[in-house]
Design an enzyme around this catalytic site. Structure first.
Site, short mmCIF file in Angstrom:
data_model
loop_
_atom_site.label_atom_id
_atom_site.label_comp_id
_atom_site.label_asym_id
_atom_site.label_seq_id
_atom_site.Cartn_x
_atom_site.Cartn_y
_atom_site.Cartn_z
N LYS A 77 50.67 95.40 48.57
CA LYS A 77 51.88 94.49 49.32
C LYS A 77 52.43 95.19 50.37
CE LYS A 77 55.79 91.43 48.28
NZ LYS A 77 56.62 90.77 47.19
N SER A 152 57.81 86.18 47.87
CA SER A 152 57.32 87.20 48.91
C SER A 152 56.14 87.65 48.55
CB SER A 152 58.25 88.00 49.00
OG SER A 152 58.37 88.92 47.98
N SER A 176 59.31 86.17 43.41
CA SER A 176 58.18 86.44 44.20
C SER A 176 56.98 86.68 43.81
CB SER A 176 58.90 87.55 45.14
OG SER A 176 59.71 87.62 45.97
#
Length: 469
Positions: A77, A152, A176
């Site tokens: 990520k 996210s 997220s």
């Protein structure tokens, strides 16, 4: 044999270990799929040169096995510092940032033998549950390319659903790991706070809202990656002890009691069809011998929301104040971040104390409630995947959202007190859109929650319904 990219991470690990596949073969298969499908969804960003990736795969084939991830391609990520790889945080302020060190979580993944291929897309600084930013653009939902993949960890969820990676890391402050899992028909796990330690930098005692965690297409893959990510670090002041062995999740779940909190008695409005789909998904637990029982809202939702808004704004302002104080840098921040910082800067010490007092009261109430149930369930999201061009949903069923993140409010009972929570797929709407459930319990019940998820997955594997790209 099934196509390599359709295999689970654990299946790939076993085949590489037993020389049935090489890392070069596995990595090449995923790179070919990325080349074909990633342009449609924009999940993998900062992709390294193919020649460099394959050189790492060859080295893995020629070296001793380092761990269960040995030779398996992964993307990290784009919020996690990764040595030698552009790490932008989705912000133009860091568009050319190349770290000289790895974050603790990334180092553990490398130590387990993974071949890193690039990054997964994220909103700017991870803010908001919709993955778009001015550096890489928006990530699209593999099940409906005109819709959001959530966030996210939207890039990670979309990449998993599209079979661009076998397993993925993510992080979660306000859903997220859970909202994008629901939007993309995969699993995401927010561990008990502290089980996966943060980097030993900056202030390390006061903030307990965000954590890293794993994502996958099965609880078994999630458990394996959690085993890699978890464990104490002597530089972190919170020692959760040696984590249990998460890897074998088999076992009966018969007799377990699950409390269904639904929409918190109307406090968390959900778009039409979400509650009924989640209830249908929960019925699988009845057939597994569990008892699913409705539970009245156990705490005032407005108090939870005030506490959350206060502590989140304080956390963001504390982290971003230096950037905000520089007018040139401030001009490059997204409006929602500026709003968060200004909200945080307006707070008094008493405001923060009172917000944490509410948080403490909710923790005590939840522990009391947990004496009667083994786990609890809520929807993972209040809205279906929405148009990718939106910044965020402005209303739910006619109810106006008064902040940019109010539409995600259903995740905060878990986040506020650091509970372990597995986002599980619940099926699809009549229009073919995915949705999911949050399955959570008290701190330290990570293995029990994953075991329930594994039984559910074995009973009905929704992730087999892959997107038609």
């Amino acid at each position: 044999m099934r196509d390599v990219t359709q295999l689970s991470a654990l299946e790939l690990s076993a085949k590489i270990e037993h020389a049935e596949l090489t890392s070069v073969q596995v990595t090449s298969a995923f790179l070919e799929r990325i080349e074909e499908f990633n342009p449609k969804i924009n999940a993998i960003v900062g992709l390294r040169a193919r020649s460099d990736i394959l050189a790492d795969a060859r080295r893995a084939d020629e070296s001793a096995r380092r761990g269960w991830l040995h030779g398996i391609p992964l993307a990290i990520k784009d919020l996690a510092e990764t040595k030698g790889m552009r790490t932008t945080f989705g912000s133009p302020l860091f568009a050319e940032h190349t770290p000289t060190h790895d974050s603790l979580m990334v180092q553990r993944i490398k130590d387990a033998g993974a071949v890193l291929i690039g990054k997964t897309n994220t909103p700017e600084f991870g803010l908001g549950s919709h993955t778009f930013n001015p550096v890489y653009g928006a990530t699209r939902n593999p099940y409906a390319l005109d819709l959001s993949a959530g966030g996210s960890s939207g890039g990670a969820a979309a990449a998993l659903a599209a079979r661009l990676v076998p397993v993925a890391d993510g992080s979660d402050m306000m859903g997220s790991l859970r909202n994008p899992a629901a939007f993309c028909n995969v699993y995401g796990f927010r561990p008990s706070w502290g089980l996966v330690p943060a980097d030993p930098t900056g202030e390390m005692f006061l903030q307990q809202l965000a954590t890293s965690g794993p994502m996958g297409r099965s609880p078994a893959d999630i458990a394996a990656l959690l085993q890699t990510m978890a464990g104490p670090d002597p530089r972190i002041p919170y020692d959760t002890g040696v984590p249990p062995d998460f890897r074998d999740l088999r076992g009966s779940v018969s007799g377990k009691r699950i409390g269904w909190l639904a929409d918190w008695q109307g406090a968390y409005p959900c778009e039409d069809g979400i509650l009924s789909l989640c209830e249908t998904g929960l019925s699988a637990f009845d057939q597994l011998g569990c008892s699913v029982e409705p539970v009245m809202s156990p705490f005032d939702a407005m108090d939870l929301w005030w506490s959350w808004r206060t502590l989140r704004a304080w956390a963001n302002a504390s982290k971003m104040k230096e950037t905000y104080d520089d007018p040139d840098q401030r001009a490059l921040l997204k409006p929602e971040m500026i709003w968060e910082i200004e909200q945080g800067l307006s707070l008094s010490a008493r405001d923060v104390h009172d917000a944490s007092t509410v948080r403490s009261a909710w923790f005590r109430k939840f522990i009391e409630l947990s004496s009667r149930y083994d786990a609890f369930a809520l929807p993972s999201a209040q809205v279906w995947p929405f148009p990718v061009e939106w910044t965020y949903p402005k209303r739910i069923n006619g109810t106006e959202m008064d902040t940019y993140h109010r539409w995600m409010e259903i995740v905060i009972p878990v986040s506020l007190i650091g509970l372990p929570c597995l986002a599980i797929p619940a099926g699809f709407s009549a229009q073919g859109l995915p949705m999911g459930l949050q399955l959570f319990g008290p701190r330290g019940s990570d293995r029990q929650i994953l075991t329930l998820g594994h039984a559910y997955h074995t009973f009905h594997d929704w992730t087999e319904q892959a997107p038609d790209l």
